[in-house]
Design an enzyme around this catalytic site. Structure first.
Site, PDB file in Angstrom:
ATOM      1  N   HIS A  78       0.832  -1.208   0.000  1.00 11.70           N
ATOM      2  CA  HIS A  78       0.000   0.000   0.000  1.00 11.70           C
ATOM      3  C   HIS A  78       0.857   1.245   0.000  1.00 11.70           C
ATOM      4  O   HIS A  78       2.088   1.155   0.054  1.00 11.70           O
ATOM      5  CB  HIS A  78      -0.971   0.000   1.179  1.00 11.70           C
ATOM      6  CG  HIS A  78      -0.315   0.053   2.525  1.00 11.70           C
ATOM      7  ND1 HIS A  78       0.377  -1.014   3.059  1.00 11.70           N
ATOM      8  CD2 HIS A  78      -0.247   1.018   3.453  1.00 11.70           C
ATOM      9  CE1 HIS A  78       0.816  -0.698   4.261  1.00 11.70           C
ATOM     10  NE2 HIS A  78       0.453   0.536   4.525  1.00 11.70           N
ATOM     11  N   HIS A  80       1.518   3.787   2.004  1.00 16.11           N
ATOM     12  CA  HIS A  80       2.161   4.480   3.113  1.00 16.11           C
ATOM     13  C   HIS A  80       3.667   4.568   2.878  1.00 16.11           C
ATOM     14  O   HIS A  80       4.271   3.671   2.308  1.00 16.11           O
ATOM     15  CB  HIS A  80       1.867   3.782   4.442  1.00 16.11           C
ATOM     16  CG  HIS A  80       0.590   4.235   5.061  1.00 16.11           C
ATOM     17  ND1 HIS A  80      -0.142   3.450   5.913  1.00 16.11           N
ATOM     18  CD2 HIS A  80      -0.091   5.397   4.944  1.00 16.11           C
ATOM     19  CE1 HIS A  80      -1.221   4.125   6.304  1.00 16.11           C
ATOM     20  NE2 HIS A  80      -1.206   5.299   5.724  1.00 16.11           N
ATOM     21  N   ASP A  82       6.166   4.152   4.708  1.00  7.03           N
ATOM     22  CA  ASP A  82       7.041   3.103   5.223  1.00  7.03           C
ATOM     23  C   ASP A  82       6.882   1.788   4.460  1.00  7.03           C
ATOM     24  O   ASP A  82       7.432   0.775   4.850  1.00  7.03           O
ATOM     25  CB  ASP A  82       6.822   2.885   6.734  1.00  7.03           C
ATOM     26  CG  ASP A  82       5.422   2.407   7.055  1.00  7.03           C
ATOM     27  OD1 ASP A  82       5.253   1.582   7.965  1.00  7.03           O
ATOM     28  OD2 ASP A  82       4.480   2.886   6.387  1.00  7.03           O
ATOM     29  N   HIS A 165      -7.334  -1.213   6.052  1.00 11.42           N
ATOM     30  CA  HIS A 165      -6.243  -0.288   6.408  1.00 11.42           C
ATOM     31  C   HIS A 165      -6.299   1.052   5.669  1.00 11.42           C
ATOM     32  O   HIS A 165      -6.523   2.091   6.264  1.00 11.42           O
ATOM     33  CB  HIS A 165      -4.889  -0.974   6.208  1.00 11.42           C
ATOM     34  CG  HIS A 165      -3.722  -0.199   6.705  1.00 11.42           C
ATOM     35  ND1 HIS A 165      -3.619   0.236   8.007  1.00 11.42           N
ATOM     36  CD2 HIS A 165      -2.628   0.260   6.090  1.00 11.42           C
ATOM     37  CE1 HIS A 165      -2.488   0.916   8.160  1.00 11.42           C
ATOM     38  NE2 HIS A 165      -1.868   0.945   7.011  1.00 11.42           N
ATOM     39  N   ASP A 186       0.028  -4.088   5.938  1.00  4.63           N
ATOM     40  CA  ASP A 186      -0.709  -3.619   7.107  1.00  4.63           C
ATOM     41  C   ASP A 186      -2.167  -3.947   6.854  1.00  4.63           C
ATOM     42  O   ASP A 186      -2.669  -3.687   5.768  1.00  4.63           O
ATOM     43  CB  ASP A 186      -0.561  -2.093   7.276  1.00  4.63           C
ATOM     44  CG  ASP A 186       0.837  -1.696   7.696  1.00  4.63           C
ATOM     45  OD1 ASP A 186       1.149  -0.493   7.653  1.00  4.63           O
ATOM     46  OD2 ASP A 186       1.635  -2.588   8.055  1.00  4.63           O
ATOM     47  N   HIS A 403      -4.900  -0.637  12.204  1.00  2.26           N
ATOM     48  CA  HIS A 403      -4.052  -1.823  12.211  1.00  2.26           C
ATOM     49  C   HIS A 403      -4.782  -2.899  12.991  1.00  2.26           C
ATOM     50  O   HIS A 403      -5.631  -2.609  13.821  1.00  2.26           O
ATOM     51  CB  HIS A 403      -2.732  -1.539  12.933  1.00  2.26           C
ATOM     52  CG  HIS A 403      -1.757  -0.772  12.108  1.00  2.26           C
ATOM     53  ND1 HIS A 403      -0.946  -1.370  11.180  1.00  2.26           N
ATOM     54  CD2 HIS A 403      -1.458   0.532  12.077  1.00  2.26           C
ATOM     55  CE1 HIS A 403      -0.190  -0.449  10.612  1.00  2.26           C
ATOM     56  NE2 HIS A 403      -0.469   0.721  11.144  1.00  2.26           N
TER      57      HIS A 403
END
Lengths: 692, 121
Positions: A78, A80, A82, A165, A186, A403
């Site tokens: 995804h 994000h 990180d 998420h 996630d 999460h």
């Protein structure tokens, strides 16, 4: 310690049963997710993120420990930071040449989210890992995949499930040689206003790689959380304060906007208080959200048809600080989410000294960021310019980060029962607690055994998949049912990871392979008479057949080599195989010999078949005299040929070449055997060619 | 001015570290590289290997001669641990769901315990 791992030399990587999982990031930490999966010579990278709490090269995963050129496939779960923050760097600045996949929504949002990140980053241009141009150029290298669509790359099959998420987040199921690995990225098993809950795959994986952000925590109920959020904001604006909610422009922000819009709708007394969604990308972001509605849950899909819930009634867009009139209480959602720099940081610094104001941390904050720091309620904070300010504004932590919590993780694992679970994306202590809790849960269970791993960064988990190999017999070989112990022979064809056994004639039916024969033709210059050559060839081969029907003189030698007499040369032809090649070689040698040897240019007599008995007997006598001496050998009588040693007499019969003793005389067989062997050997030497 | 060329294993091009003298110690080289690349993290270390001989420099005081080329790898402090124990996963006979029959002709499954697959090829 070499960074490259060499496969066991006796087994090539393709056939090896060893599966390796190595986190280069997010191993006992949160941030810079990057997990390497190696099996059957294939190398896959799962996610490629940066650490939000670090800067520059420090923020990258430990990519130096692998060779980017060897990675076949890169899957991004995804958008994000990180999980994909290092993607432009990896695609543009390393030797990576594999294929990259993500869902459609992820790709669209990745473009704008990373663009925002590059703009908002506070560090100097030299420190930046990549630029806006790198990001643009990387877009062409990224391919998209739909949910539940099966793709195959280099023998690796993969498909993805909804992960909840954020919009477009996926859990990837990867299958190599029948072994299934599920990477969750996630995920959240709870539905929210616009996203569905993570699906439970219908196919059970052998290995589960899962996030462990919230470890053994249990989230509060959704209604309670939303109520707490809205009440806190209400309190802040009631006391004339400004409420800051730092979030990234895309992601959880949309969920919060939906909540706030609904709350404002139900509370007319708040209609004078503005809510700002501060992002220069707001328009583009909302357009993306409106496009990818089919990645959202049913409720919102139905709502979109009636009245677009993403067109907010009480929320206005704020392009930058210049457009902001800071008079009176307001609610501002600004990026970035962890306040490292940018608008949210600026606003925080200008509001933090007033105790009427409040900041709500609405998402997970990584170690090393300001958002994480203020949750410990320090007395003062350091601004971007190094100044120290008193922290008087209220700090609340209400996590909407979607999460999974302990209950959801536990239920997920119970549904899938994977034999191996690998925990990533969790802070060290949280992860350890989760590992212990999971082990405890299955401790007493005799039927289900689950092994839980929590590798550190760069630490590998090695699993060995022993199994029987299956080969499918097809075509004419499969016509008869076989018994246990019966021998089957054919050609083993391996296609990716499936094996088939076929007869050579069936090959063209089932594969692109075909059987063929090779015919060899050799022309040798020859100017002598063919009859001379023929007699020499008879010396060599014993039998030489003359082919009647041909126009020119044609001989067949050794039954497989054809020799045609042309003007000035002979042409040899044979079907290529090791035996025929050898025959052809011998024939060629004879031809060349005859051709080059002038003395041989005379007709030889037709060789007699076999040797005369008289001649044989004569030669036999000479040999035996040589072996045993004059006294022992008696050949005077043509019918009685004897050899006498130490009182034992052996009678030799030349026709049959057998040797006998007198009736009932000796027990010692050695003399008889010796003489018989000698007689037989002499005969073989004089008659070397048996019919072939 | 003497120099040593360094390249991160994952990156594509070389950079240079300059110093005075005929050689530089490993510790000083690491410090310079970390400074130039702005690597500040306290849990990160560098593994330096000679680009030609592939020999790893382990001693902090070893002298690296000028004009050498080295390969740098970022590793966590404590180095890369070698793999721990290998877990054996026993898989009972599974239907080869991944193989597709190419033709509709009837076929039988044959189980072969293949230890030397290459002998059949």
């Amino acid at each position: 310690m070499a960074a490259k791992r060499k496969a066991d030399l006796s087994v090539p990587a393709e056939e090896s049963d060893q599966l390796l999982i190595r986190p280069l990031g997010a191993g006992q930490e949160v941030g810079r997710s990057c997990i390497i999966l190696e099996f059957k010579g294939r190398k896959i990278m799962l996610d490629c993120g940066i650490h939000p709490g670090l800067e520059g090269m420090d923020a990258l995963p430990y990519i130096d420990l692998i060779d980017p050129a060897e990675i076949d496939l890169l899957l991004i779960s995804h958008f994000h930071l990180d999980h994909c923050g290092a993607l432009p760097w990896f695609l543009q600045k390393t030797s990576f040449k594999g294929r990259t996949f993500m869902t459609h929504a992820t790709k669209a949002i990745y473009r704008w989210l990373l663009s925002d990140y590059v703009k908002v980053s506070n560090i100097s241009a030299d420190d930046m890992l990549y630029t806006e141009t790198d990001l643009e150029e990387s877009m062409d290298k990224i391919e998209t995949i739909n949910f539940h669509e099966v793709k195959e790359v280099a023998g690796i099959k993969f498909w993805c499930y909804h992960a909840g998420h954020v919009l477009g987040a996926a859990m990837f199921m990867i299958e190599i040689a029948g072994v299934k690995i599920l990477y969750t990225g996630d995920f959240s098993r709870q539905e929210d206003r616009h996203l569905m809950a993570a699906e439970i795959p219908s196919v059970k994986p052998d290995i589960l790689i899962t996030e462990s952000t919230y470890g053994t925590h249990i989230h509060e109920k959704r209604e309670e959380r939303e109520a707490r959020f809205c009440n806190t904001i209400h309190d802040i604006v009631n006391r004339e304060g400004r409420c800051l909610i730092p979030v990234f422009a895309l992601g959880r922000a949309q969920e919060l906007l939906l909540i706030l819009d609904e709350y404002w709708q139900n509370h007319p007394e708040l209609h004078d208080i503005p809510i700002y969604y501060a992002s220069s990308l707001a328009k583009k972001c909302m357009a993306v959200y409106q496009t990818y509605v089919n990645a959202m849950n049913d409720k919102i899909r139905k709502a979109i048809n009636v009245n677009n819930p993403f067109v907010f009634k009480h929320i206005s867009n704020l392009k930058s600080m210049d457009h902001f009139d800071d008079i009176g209480p307001s609610v501002v959602m600004a990026s970035p989410g962890m306040m490292q720099s940018g608008l949210s940081r600026e606003l925080f610094e200008s509001w933090c000294t007033d105790k009427r104001n409040g900041v709500i941390i609405a998402g997970y904050s990584v170690e090393g960021t300001l958002a994480k720091h203020i949750m410990s309620e320090p007395e003062e904070i350091t601004t971007m310019s190094g100044q120290k300010l008193q922290l008087k504004m209220s700090v609340d932590y209400i996590s909407f980060s979607a999460h999974t919590d302990y209950q959801q993780t536990s239920e997920f694992i119970r549904a899938l029962k994977p034999p191996h679970v690998i925990l990533v994306h969790g802070e060290q202590n949280e992860m350890a607690r989760l590992k212990a809790a999971l082990i405890r849960e299955y401790e007493d269970n005799d039927e289900v055994h689950i092994e839980v791993h929590n590798p550190r960064n760069t630490e590998a988990v090695t699993l060995n998949f022993r199994g029987e190999k299956l080969a499918k017999v097809m075509g004419s070989l499969a016509d008869k049912k076989c018994q246990q112990g019966q021998r089957v022979s054919g050609i083993l064809v391996k296609r990716n990871f499936s094996y088939h056994i076929l007869t050579p004639s069936d090959l063209s039916n089932y594969t692109d392979l075909a059987m063929s024969t090779v015919k060899q033709t050799q022309a040798i210059p020859f100017t002598g008479p063919i009859s001379l050559l023929a007699s020499h060839l008879r010396n060599l081969a014993g039998e030489v057949e003359e082919v009647e029907s041909a126009e020119k003189i044609t001989l067949r030698i050794f039954k497989n080599v054809t020799l045609v007499h042309e003007a000035g040369m002979v042409v040899l032809e044979w079907i290529a195989n090791p035996l025929n090649d050898m025959y052809a070689d011998a024939v060629t040698t004879v031809v060349l010999e005859v051709q080059s040897n002038p003395k041989a240019q005379k007709v030889m007599e037709h060789k007699k078949e076999g040797i005369e008995l008289d001649v044989f007997q004569q030669r036999l006598e000479i040999m035996l005299l040589d072996m045993f001496g004059e006294d022992c050998v008696d050949f005077k009588d043509n019918k009685n040929l004897t050899v006498t040693v130490d009182g034992n007499t052996a009678f030799i019969c030349p026709e049959t070449r057998t040797v006998q003793y007198e009736e009932g005389s000796a027990e010692d067989e050695t003399l008889r055997e010796m003489v018989e062997l000698a007689v037989q050997r002499l005969y073989d030497a004089l008659n070397p060619i048996q019919s072939m | 001015m003497s120099c040593v060329h360094y390249k991160f294993s994952s990156k594509l091009d070389y950079n240079t570290v300059t110093f005075d003298g005929l050689h530089i110690t490993l510790a000083e080289l690491k410090r310079q590289i970390m400074g130039r690349e702005r690597l500040k993290a306290t849990d990160c270390d560098l593994q330096i290997t000679n680009a030609q001989t592939r020999e790893e420099y382990t001693d902090e005081e070893v002298h690296i001669p000028k004009h050498s080329s080295v390969i740098v790898r970022r590793t966590p402090i404590g180095g890369v641990k070698p793999a721990g124990r290998t877990f054996i996963v026993d898989r009972s006979d599974m239907a080869a769901g991944s193989s597709r029959p190419v033709c509709n002709k009837h076929s039988h499954f044959l189980t072969i315990s293949v230890l030397l697959l290459s002998s059949l090829l």
